[in-house]
Design an enzyme around this catalytic site. Structure first.
Site, short mmCIF file in Angstrom:
data_model
loop_
_atom_site.label_atom_id
_atom_site.label_comp_id
_atom_site.label_asym_id
_atom_site.label_seq_id
_atom_site.Cartn_x
_atom_site.Cartn_y
_atom_site.Cartn_z
N LYS A 78 9.53 -0.59 -6.86
CA LYS A 78 8.35 -1.45 -6.76
C LYS A 78 8.02 -1.96 -8.17
CE LYS A 78 3.55 -1.32 -5.02
NZ LYS A 78 2.51 -0.51 -4.36
N SER A 153 0.50 -2.34 -0.02
CA SER A 153 0.92 -3.27 -1.04
C SER A 153 2.41 -3.19 -1.38
CB SER A 153 0.11 -3.00 -2.32
OG SER A 153 0.42 -1.70 -2.82
N SER A 177 -0.44 2.39 0.92
CA SER A 177 0.58 1.38 0.59
C SER A 177 2.03 1.83 0.68
CB SER A 177 0.33 0.81 -0.80
OG SER A 177 -0.72 -0.11 -0.73
N1 GLN Z 1 -4.64 -1.51 1.45
C1 GLN Z 1 -5.32 -0.68 0.51
C2 GLN Z 1 -5.99 -1.52 -0.53
O1 GLN Z 1 -5.89 -2.69 -0.46
C3 GLN Z 1 -4.36 0.31 -0.11
C4 GLN Z 1 -3.53 -0.25 -1.20
C5 GLN Z 1 -2.64 0.77 -1.82
O2 GLN Z 1 -2.43 1.84 -1.26
N2 GLN Z 1 -2.15 0.44 -2.99
O3 GLN Z 1 -6.62 -1.04 -1.43
#
Ligand code: GLN
Length: 486
Positions: A78, A153, A177
């Site tokens: 990532k 994400s 995420s």
């Molecule tokens: N969807 C969640 C957010 O937008 C989690 C994102 C994540 O785990 N990085 O904060």
């Protein structure tokens, strides 16, 4: 060559037996990336030359019978992990031109094990999002269906593994995420306990919630990856010095006598009936395999989203203050004074969702509102965590859906942040409580993968992986791949 249909563990065996070389394996994936990724936009940077040079070094080691079980195997990181000498954008214009001067601990450890980085994956900007529509480098498409999101994400990492552009990838999970994109893309993904994997060199979103973990097709491959990633790091003061057990040794233990808790609160409003059906079917399979199923209660489940969306933006607003155009990040042209430089650099460098979080965070941390919002959210966080501890008095594993729906359509929720945030309904509680949690495929809803979430108590990753592996011995959902990508 159809080697991309094999799991990481199977590829490792082929490498050890010299049936394939690391250069051949990596070249095969690089060719697939070249041929297929324009459909998905899952990657930001591909470094073929560097990958092949590393693969060549692995082949030399393998020829001398050197190297561990991961030697010569390819992966994708990532783009939130700093990679020495390689562009590291975090999905943001802010870091569009940032070449990291060092490796994140996760990157370094996997490299020390001989893994070969093929590429850096697309992601929501600064890991904020649930659909990968917030990337400065464009949205990612879910390989299972044109026009649907891969989740976020870590959507690029998940889409890349689902399209078999690499056998495994790294991700990070602040509120879901890893698990949510794993669910949307039909993969296995694990978020370890807070502190299990070092955050050094992982660009910070919400420091008390962020954890790194792997995506793979199988739980066994996740175990192999986590083995290399986990462990104390003196460069991360929140990393745990708890010994890392073997994650593969106990995988074959049966499910006989396992106590599984199913929270009644999970099967309520908002859960798609097709997702519920797949999860109920999985529960039945566990029962038939000898597990005891018990109903448990997580009474504060309804407060998870509000608590998370106060705590995470508060920490984000603080972490992101470093991107001021002076010390870090994009700098605007011709500033008239310092204030203009800060304002325009940040206005140009950050996207809308990141700005929204900074505003929310700055507000909830401000003198007049701190007690009412931030402090209250921390108190709620404690209640949520206590609920899990009570449940774990009675059961070994908590099981439920990873997400309320399968992958949704691009654009569906983009202009409605609240409905986007609600997609994180079942995932954020593990981060708020620091617990390890995993998503594995358990069926389909209208042709799109459904994820089953498993949660265990702190540092019980070995049990989590064993339960997931055992489920994958009696089902074949994890072997399915999107069609038409040969
Ligand atoms: N969807 C969640 C957010 O937008 C989690 C994102 C994540 O785990 N990085 O904060």
């Amino acid at each position: 060559m159809d080697i991309h249909t094999k799991s990481l563990a199977e590829q490792a065996e082929l490498l050890q037996q010299r049936k394939v070389s690391s250069v051949e394996l990596c070249q095969h994936y690089l060719d697939r990336i070249d041929r297929l990724d324009s459909q998905f936009n899952s990657l930001i940077t591909v470094d073929a030359e560097r990958a092949l040079a590393a693969a060549k070094r692995s082949d030399e080691k393998l020829a001398k019978d050197e190297g561990g079980p991961l030697e010569g195997l390819p992966l994708i990181h990532k783009d939130i992990f700093c990679t020495d000498g390689v562009l590291t954008t975090c999905g943001s214009r802010m870091l569009e031109n940032f070449t990291a001067p060092y490796d994140a601990t996760v990157v370094q450890r996997l490299q020390n094990q001989g893994m070969v980085m093929l590429a850096k994956a697309n992601m929501d900007e600064f890991a904020m999002g649930s659909s990968n529509e917030n990337s400065y480098f464009g949205n990612v498409i879910n390989p299972w269906k044109v026009g649907t999101v891969p989740g976020g994400s870590s959507g690029g990492s998940a889409a890349a593994v689902a399209a078999r552009l690499a056998p495994v990838a790294t991700g990070t999970d602040t509120g879901g995420s890893i698990r949510q994109p794993a669910a949307f893309c039909g993969l296995s993904g694990i978020k370890p306990s807070y502190g299990r994997v070092s955050r050094y060199g992982m660009i910070a979103f919400a420091s008390s919630l962020d954890q790194a973990g792997p995506f793979a097709t199988t739980a066994k491959d996740c175990a192999m990856m986590l083995q290399a990633m986990a462990g104390f790091d003196e460069r991360d003061s929140t990393s745990s010095d708890e010994a890392v057990p073997s994650y593969t040794a106990g995988l074959d233990q049966s499910l006989e006598g396992l106590k599984i808790g199913v929270p009644s609160e999970y099967f309520a409003e908002g859960l798609d009936p097709l997702v519920a059906k797949a999860v109920e079917q999985a529960i039945e399979e566990f029962r038939q395999a000898g597990a005891h199923i018990k109903s448990v209660s997580l009474p504060n489940q309804g407060l998870c989203i509000p608590a998370y969306y106060v705590v995470a933006p508060a920490e984000a607003s603080s972490n992101l203050s470093r991107f001021d155009g002076v010390r870090f990040g994009h700098r605007c042209d011709n500033p008239v004074d310092l204030e203009d430089l800060y304002k325009r650099s940040r206005a140009e460098g950050f996207g809308d969702e990141v700005k929204r979080r900074i505003l929310i965070g700055a507000y909830t941390l401000s003198a007049g509102f701190y007690d009412a919002y931030y402090l209250k959210a921390l108190q709620v966080r404690r209640l949520i965590s206590d609920d899990f501890q009570k449940a774990f008095n009675d059961v070994d594993v908590i099981l439920g859906p990873t997400t309320p729906t399968a992958a949704f359509a691009l654009g569906d929720k983009k202009d409605d942040p609240v409905s986007m945030y609600l997609n994180d309904l079942y995932t954020v509680s593990a981060n708020l409580s620091g617990l390890p949690a995993m998503s594995i495929p358990c069926g389909f809803a209208d042709g799109l993968p459904v994820g089953l979430q498993l949660v265990t108590n702190h540092f019980e990753e070995a049990r989590l992986l064993q339960v997931a592996h055992q489920y994958q011995q009696i089902t074949d959902w994890h072997t399915r791949a999107p069609e038409g990508l040969d």
